[in-house]
Design an enzyme around this catalytic site. Sequence first.
Site, PDB file in Angstrom:
ATOM      1  N   THR A 192     -34.403  -9.482 -63.528  1.00 41.05           N
ATOM      2  CA  THR A 192     -34.296  -8.446 -62.508  1.00 41.05           C
ATOM      3  C   THR A 192     -33.437  -8.952 -61.359  1.00 41.05           C
ATOM      4  O   THR A 192     -33.519 -10.110 -60.964  1.00 41.05           O
ATOM      5  CB  THR A 192     -35.689  -7.949 -62.040  1.00 41.05           C
ATOM      6  OG1 THR A 192     -35.509  -6.718 -61.338  1.00 41.05           O
ATOM      7  CG2 THR A 192     -36.417  -8.940 -61.123  1.00 41.05           C
TER       8      THR A 192
ATOM      9  N   CYS B 192     -38.649  -6.313 -52.026  1.00 40.44           N
ATOM     10  CA  CYS B 192     -39.408  -5.952 -53.235  1.00 40.44           C
ATOM     11  C   CYS B 192     -40.121  -7.183 -53.798  1.00 40.44           C
ATOM     12  O   CYS B 192     -39.739  -8.310 -53.519  1.00 40.44           O
ATOM     13  CB  CYS B 192     -38.479  -5.400 -54.311  1.00 40.44           C
ATOM     14  SG  CYS B 192     -37.649  -3.869 -53.860  1.00 40.44           S
TER      15      CYS B 192
ATOM     16  N   HIS C  92     -40.857  -5.197 -61.150  1.00 38.79           N
ATOM     17  CA  HIS C  92     -40.076  -5.162 -59.894  1.00 38.79           C
ATOM     18  C   HIS C  92     -40.570  -3.958 -59.081  1.00 38.79           C
ATOM     19  O   HIS C  92     -40.202  -2.823 -59.348  1.00 38.79           O
ATOM     20  CB  HIS C  92     -38.585  -5.024 -60.241  1.00 38.79           C
ATOM     21  CG  HIS C  92     -37.663  -5.038 -59.051  1.00 38.79           C
ATOM     22  ND1 HIS C  92     -36.392  -5.560 -59.123  1.00 38.79           N
ATOM     23  CD2 HIS C  92     -37.791  -4.583 -57.788  1.00 38.79           C
ATOM     24  CE1 HIS C  92     -35.790  -5.429 -57.939  1.00 38.79           C
ATOM     25  NE2 HIS C  92     -36.622  -4.820 -57.115  1.00 38.79           N
TER      26      HIS C  92
END
Lengths: 283, 159
Positions: free
Chosen positions: B23, B29, B46
């Site tokens: 990711t 995040c 994620h």
Amino acid sequence: MSFKKEILENIKALPTMSTTTSKIVTLLGSKDIDMNKIIQLIQFDPAITTNVLKLVNSSYFGLQKQVTSIKQAVVLLGLNQVHRIVIAVSFSPLMNNKIDGYDMPSGALWEHSVATAVASETIAKMIKFPDNDMVFTAALLHDVGKIALSTFVDEYYNRIEEDVQNSNESFEVVEKKILGIDHAEAGAVILKNWGIPQNLFMPVLWHHDPDACTIDDAQKLVDIVHLADSLCMAGGMGVGRDGLQYRPSENVVKRLKFKAIMLESIMSQTMTGIENLKEIFEI
Amino acid sequence: MKTQVVGISDMKVSNKPEEVLITYSLGSCLGVVIYDPVARVAGLLHSMLPLSKIDPQKAKASPFMFVDTGIPLLFKEAYNLGAEKKNIIVKAAGCSSLLDEKGFFKIGERNFTVLRKLLWKNNILIDKQDIGGNHSRTVSVSINNGRVTVKTGGKEHEL
């Protein structure tokens, strides 16, 4: 040592915006939008007309019959949607490129720009800010100066990085210290050269330093773009190696009367907005 | 080697040894990797925001957007591929912040708090973490050996 002169020379060498786009952007930035004038302008530019019609007829819009004229497209989709398509067609080729200085792969700057435009529209709606078309375009172009600064940031990245680490200053402050100009100012110069009106390049100029904005009329739009940009950087939407090394203004949040929980709501709505625009903007 | 990309507000699990889950652009995040070395199953989540209560409708359509709805699904999907709770190793990365001394944009910090609360309630410990700072991170996990790498500003290290 300042590289401002060289960077300004670089800006002059950037591709110019077509006269049609410049006129459309100016018209859409005015208070009373004359729809017929805009339709006429688009029609006289074959490249924009072809690309707009291609997008309008794409599966995304799911229109029953083939759209063959700009007028028909405006009737079926509304001026707001056609405006976004024209803007996308005009700016994506330049902003889709890889930006080496900031270690952004191709598409990343465009992704960040579209996300910031969508977040700005979301904020504008929340605070009932009337000039929605202007919000979208100003936000979309806020980081255009990174294109002009890229080679210089690349060459002096080690110095910039070291200074950022030692001083804990915002990235654009260090850009200015080392290069003589930051990407916000460079962006405003680019837009000025393109003939874009002041109310649209003010948010670009002040997007990292909204409290320094000297024009009262522009303050709200500057604040909206600053907040949207901060949220999209935090959310990792098209972020380069400058990362989250920027200082958000506490005063913006106060001026817009926002609460922390509202920021999370903007982020969630922005993601939905981006999903809806994915096909038009090819992100 | 096959790479599976996990987008923003997304999750993937795999038990194929030739695969790597990756990711990009973790800012505030949260990225969570879980790995069962016995079943050789990995999952990567994620998540963008801490709590789904701000938009329950969105959470239904896109549960991985929120930590509180994403984490249970991450574990569930890994169990479906044969992973077992007793073997699972948890690693977390991300949750950075802007230079926000007043803490108004502390979404990253809140994301991590919600993760810790959820895991604590379920008696699960975080094995390794690379949390906070002002950088964006890229995280990947190899299904074959569970090796987790974090890339920040061009530099890579193992977590």
